[in-house]
Design a protein around this motif. Structure first.
Motif, PDB file in Angstrom:
ATOM      1  N   ILE A 121      91.995  48.247  28.636  1.00 40.53           N
ATOM      2  CA  ILE A 121      90.924  47.359  28.170  1.00 40.53           C
ATOM      3  C   ILE A 121      91.502  46.006  27.780  1.00 40.53           C
ATOM      4  N   MET A 122      92.611  46.028  27.056  1.00 41.49           N
ATOM      5  CA  MET A 122      93.237  44.775  26.618  1.00 41.49           C
ATOM      6  C   MET A 122      93.762  43.966  27.804  1.00 41.49           C
ATOM      7  N   GLN A 123      94.130  44.639  28.865  1.00 36.61           N
ATOM      8  CA  GLN A 123      94.690  43.986  30.043  1.00 36.61           C
ATOM      9  C   GLN A 123      93.626  43.191  30.808  1.00 36.61           C
ATOM     10  N   GLN A 124      92.377  43.622  30.747  1.00 39.14           N
ATOM     11  CA  GLN A 124      91.310  42.986  31.505  1.00 39.14           C
ATOM     12  C   GLN A 124      91.085  41.556  31.037  1.00 39.14           C
ATOM     13  N   GLY A 125      91.353  40.615  31.902  1.00 42.16           N
ATOM     14  CA  GLY A 125      91.106  39.209  31.614  1.00 42.16           C
ATOM     15  C   GLY A 125      92.070  38.579  30.620  1.00 42.16           C
ATOM     16  N   SER A 126      93.089  39.299  30.216  1.00 39.56           N
ATOM     17  CA  SER A 126      94.026  38.775  29.228  1.00 39.56           C
ATOM     18  C   SER A 126      94.968  37.765  29.872  1.00 39.56           C
ATOM     19  N   GLN A 127      95.275  36.742  29.118  1.00 36.94           N
ATOM     20  CA  GLN A 127      96.250  35.748  29.555  1.00 36.94           C
ATOM     21  C   GLN A 127      97.636  36.021  28.977  1.00 36.94           C
ATOM     22  N   LEU A 128      97.748  37.060  28.148  1.00 36.66           N
ATOM     23  CA  LEU A 128      99.030  37.377  27.520  1.00 36.66           C
ATOM     24  C   LEU A 128     100.020  37.889  28.560  1.00 36.66           C
ATOM     25  N   PRO A 129     101.250  37.381  28.542  1.00 34.26           N
ATOM     26  CA  PRO A 129     102.228  37.766  29.562  1.00 34.26           C
ATOM     27  C   PRO A 129     102.589  39.242  29.551  1.00 34.26           C
ATOM     28  N   CYS A 130     102.428  39.912  28.427  1.00 34.81           N
ATOM     29  CA  CYS A 130     102.811  41.320  28.358  1.00 34.81           C
ATOM     30  C   CYS A 130     101.942  42.201  29.246  1.00 34.81           C
ATOM     31  N   PHE A 131     100.757  41.724  29.612  1.00 33.23           N
ATOM     32  CA  PHE A 131      99.850  42.515  30.440  1.00 33.23           C
ATOM     33  C   PHE A 131      99.976  42.177  31.914  1.00 33.23           C
ATOM     34  N   HIS A 132     100.772  41.200  32.246  1.00 34.27           N
ATOM     35  CA  HIS A 132     100.932  40.817  33.645  1.00 34.27           C
ATOM     36  C   HIS A 132     102.081  41.599  34.245  1.00 34.27           C
ATOM     37  N   GLY A 133     101.859  42.117  35.351  1.00 38.13           N
ATOM     38  CA  GLY A 133     102.850  42.947  36.027  1.00 38.13           C
ATOM     39  C   GLY A 133     102.139  44.143  36.611  1.00 38.13           C
ATOM     40  N   SER A 134     102.381  44.370  37.858  1.00 37.22           N
ATOM     41  CA  SER A 134     101.649  45.422  38.553  1.00 37.22           C
ATOM     42  C   SER A 134     101.973  46.814  38.034  1.00 37.22           C
ATOM     43  N   SER A 135     103.108  46.992  37.403  1.00 40.38           N
ATOM     44  CA  SER A 135     103.495  48.335  36.977  1.00 40.38           C
ATOM     45  C   SER A 135     103.323  48.578  35.478  1.00 40.38           C
ATOM     46  N   THR A 136     102.691  47.681  34.754  1.00 44.59           N
ATOM     47  CA  THR A 136     102.583  47.820  33.297  1.00 44.59           C
ATOM     48  C   THR A 136     101.962  49.159  32.901  1.00 44.59           C
ATOM     49  N   ILE A 137     100.807  49.502  33.459  1.00 39.22           N
ATOM     50  CA  ILE A 137     100.115  50.748  33.096  1.00 39.22           C
ATOM     51  C   ILE A 137     100.888  51.964  33.602  1.00 39.22           C
ATOM     52  N   CYS A 138     101.386  51.888  34.818  1.00 36.09           N
ATOM     53  CA  CYS A 138     102.156  52.999  35.386  1.00 36.09           C
ATOM     54  C   CYS A 138     103.389  53.278  34.538  1.00 36.09           C
ATOM     55  N   ASP A 139     104.103  52.227  34.146  1.00 34.39           N
ATOM     56  CA  ASP A 139     105.300  52.391  33.314  1.00 34.39           C
ATOM     57  C   ASP A 139     104.940  52.981  31.949  1.00 34.39           C
TER      58      ASP A 139
END
Length: 184
Positions: A121-139
């Motif tokens: 939920i936090m990743q959706q539309g977030s501009q924060l760099p911690c949420f950018h990356g294709s493997s964030t959720i998988c990791d």
């Protein structure tokens, strides 16, 4: 978000002002090893450390050093500065491994589905760099190790702690913090 933390000092400040090791500081402030005050302070420290270690591992909280960890009057540790989590790290240094803790054990894993849902939920539309990356959720899902047994998880936690304690990159990062910021 900024929130003041009252009645607490960084571990760096505690060590610098007292010129004592942490255990000696505890004895100075709370009495000998057998007093109720010392045992209570020790218990507060271990329990709060265990919880933060688990959170730091799962959310990959980085930039952990004695200037970012506070100690309150009852010896609870309080982490501050969560600017680098999940897929972001200071200066793209993603090697900090000292956030694991043997005492966490396997019973400390939170309900992984809820944590993943919150991050999604936090990743959706977030501009924060911690949420950018294709493997964030998988990791993140992989760090919960849900496909292994309790015994395998306990062994894995012990291996991670042992690896963290021997980590040259952790020692180098601590040295870097000392040289650049004077943080012990």
């Amino acid at each position: 978000m900024i929130e003041p933390v009252v009645n607490a000092m960084s571990i760096y400040q505690v060590k610098k002002q007292s010129q004592l090791s942490l255990i000696d500081y505890f004895r100075q402030e709370h009495g000998s090893y057998t007093t109720e005050a010392f045992l209570s302070a020790q218990c507060n420290f271990v329990q709060s450390c265990t919880g933060y270690c688990l959170v730091c591992y799962l959310l990959q909280v980085k930039d952990r050093h004695n200037g970012n960890i506070l100690l309150d009057a009852e010896c609870h540790i309080i982490h501050i500065d969560f600017g680098f989590i999940l897929s972001s790290s200071p200066r793209n240094l993603g090697f900090e491994t000292s956030a694991d803790h043997r005492v966490c054990g396997c019973n400390g894993w939170p309900r992984w589905e809820k944590v993943v849902q919150i991050v999604e939920i936090m990743q959706q539309g977030s501009q924060l760099p911690c949420f950018h990356g294709s493997s964030t959720i998988c990791d993140l899902k992989e760090r919960f190790h849900m496909s292994i047994t309790e015994e395998q998880l306990q062994l894995l936690v012990e291996q991670m702690v042992d690896g963290s304690m021997r980590s040259i990159t952790t020692k180098l990062y601590d040295g870097f913090q000392y040289l650049t910021n004077g943080i012990m």
